[in-house]
Design a protein around this motif. Sequence first.
Motif, short mmCIF file in Angstrom:
data_model
loop_
_atom_site.label_atom_id
_atom_site.label_comp_id
_atom_site.label_asym_id
_atom_site.label_seq_id
_atom_site.Cartn_x
_atom_site.Cartn_y
_atom_site.Cartn_z
N GLN A 118 0.78 9.36 -5.76
CA GLN A 118 1.11 10.56 -5.55
C GLN A 118 2.15 11.13 -6.66
N GLY A 119 2.86 10.38 -7.36
CA GLY A 119 3.74 10.71 -8.64
C GLY A 119 3.00 11.09 -9.56
N VAL A 120 1.56 10.29 -9.87
CA VAL A 120 0.84 10.88 -11.02
C VAL A 120 -0.21 12.08 -10.59
N LEU A 121 -0.68 12.13 -9.47
CA LEU A 121 -1.29 13.26 -9.26
C LEU A 121 -0.68 14.90 -8.90
N PRO A 122 -1.54 15.77 -9.30
CA PRO A 122 -0.66 17.07 -9.12
C PRO A 122 -0.21 17.35 -7.87
N ALA A 123 0.80 18.20 -7.58
CA ALA A 123 1.31 18.29 -6.40
C ALA A 123 0.22 18.77 -5.32
N GLN A 124 -0.74 19.87 -5.65
CA GLN A 124 -1.55 20.26 -4.73
C GLN A 124 -2.31 19.17 -3.74
N LEU A 125 -2.62 17.90 -4.79
CA LEU A 125 -3.36 17.17 -4.08
C LEU A 125 -2.59 16.29 -3.01
N HIS A 126 -1.44 16.37 -2.96
CA HIS A 126 -0.61 15.32 -2.24
C HIS A 126 -0.82 15.16 -0.55
N PRO A 127 -0.78 16.48 -0.13
CA PRO A 127 -1.14 16.35 1.30
C PRO A 127 -2.82 16.02 1.63
N TRP A 128 -3.41 16.03 0.71
CA TRP A 128 -5.03 15.98 1.16
C TRP A 128 -5.52 14.43 0.51
N CYS A 129 -4.61 13.94 0.15
CA CYS A 129 -5.17 12.41 -0.10
C CYS A 129 -4.16 11.23 -0.22
N ARG A 130 -4.80 10.01 0.21
CA ARG A 130 -3.74 8.77 0.30
C ARG A 130 -4.34 7.64 0.02
N VAL A 131 -3.77 6.51 -0.40
CA VAL A 131 -4.28 5.08 -0.81
C VAL A 131 -4.64 4.57 0.58
N ALA A 132 -5.95 4.14 0.53
CA ALA A 132 -6.51 3.48 1.77
C ALA A 132 -6.46 2.03 1.48
N ASN A 133 -6.81 1.37 0.26
CA ASN A 133 -6.70 -0.05 0.12
C ASN A 133 -6.80 -0.27 -1.36
N PHE A 134 -6.52 -1.49 -1.76
CA PHE A 134 -6.55 -2.16 -3.26
C PHE A 134 -6.99 -3.49 -2.76
N ARG A 135 -8.39 -3.72 -3.34
CA ARG A 135 -8.89 -5.03 -3.17
C ARG A 135 -9.85 -5.29 -4.30
N GLN A 136 -9.63 -6.57 -4.88
CA GLN A 136 -10.48 -7.17 -6.03
C GLN A 136 -10.55 -5.92 -7.14
N GLY A 137 -9.32 -5.55 -7.53
CA GLY A 137 -9.10 -4.55 -8.68
C GLY A 137 -9.81 -3.31 -8.48
N ILE A 138 -10.13 -2.70 -7.21
CA ILE A 138 -10.73 -1.35 -6.97
C ILE A 138 -9.56 -0.73 -6.08
N LEU A 159 0.89 -1.36 -0.29
CA LEU A 159 -0.03 -0.02 0.05
C LEU A 159 0.88 1.49 0.08
N ASN A 160 2.08 1.23 0.65
CA ASN A 160 2.93 2.48 0.70
C ASN A 160 3.48 2.71 -0.94
N LYS A 161 4.06 1.72 -1.32
CA LYS A 161 4.42 1.83 -2.74
C LYS A 161 3.22 2.16 -3.67
N LEU A 162 2.00 1.74 -3.54
CA LEU A 162 0.88 2.19 -4.28
C LEU A 162 0.73 3.79 -4.02
N ASN A 163 0.90 4.19 -2.79
CA ASN A 163 0.41 5.52 -2.33
C ASN A 163 1.62 6.44 -3.19
N ARG A 164 3.01 5.85 -3.13
CA ARG A 164 3.94 6.83 -3.83
C ARG A 164 3.66 6.71 -5.21
N ALA A 165 3.04 5.40 -5.84
CA ALA A 165 2.99 5.85 -7.33
C ALA A 165 1.50 6.59 -7.50
#
Length: 169
Positions: free
Chosen positions: A40-60, A32-38
């Motif tokens: 964050q790398g795709v999102l615009p910089a202004q969104l970085h502090p305001w969102c994070r990956v919570a889960n990845f399950r069944q393709g969602i 999940l930490n690797k996913l979160n970094r990925a």
Amino acid sequence: MRDSRPQSIENFFDQASERSTLQQVQQRAIVLNKLNRAVQGVLPAQLHPWCRVANFRQGILVIETANASWLMRLRYEQSSLLSALRAQILPSLTAIDIRINPSLASKGLKTVQENSAQAATEEKPVLRKMTEQSAESLRAVASNSPEKLKKILERLASLAGESTRSTSR
């Protein structure tokens, strides 16, 4: 259905088993930490502090955000995020679910304040001093220059020894 029977605490730390419970939790956290970094790398910089990956399950992919305004901003980015993540690391990604987690608001605000405080300390101008040798060189050039340029160079040479800003005015 989960196994809710009481378990010995030794089971959590048992290294003899193929994958102990703590190892599974640790591996999940790393993924999940690797996913979160990925993300964050795709999102615009202004969104970085305001969102994070919570889960990845069944393709969602489940992403948490601080409030409804950031949720709307993430929705604008959702299609590009989906295609970029599919191309980079998650070909099995089918959808992105965005949820509001108010606890991210305080963490995001703290991060933004820390970043602005850090930027404020980095923006202090660097003071430079002109040496007497540089001033003499300017005076020598001024002696062979037209009148208007001569006055400017002499005035600049007179600043020798005084601190000057690194930025031009």
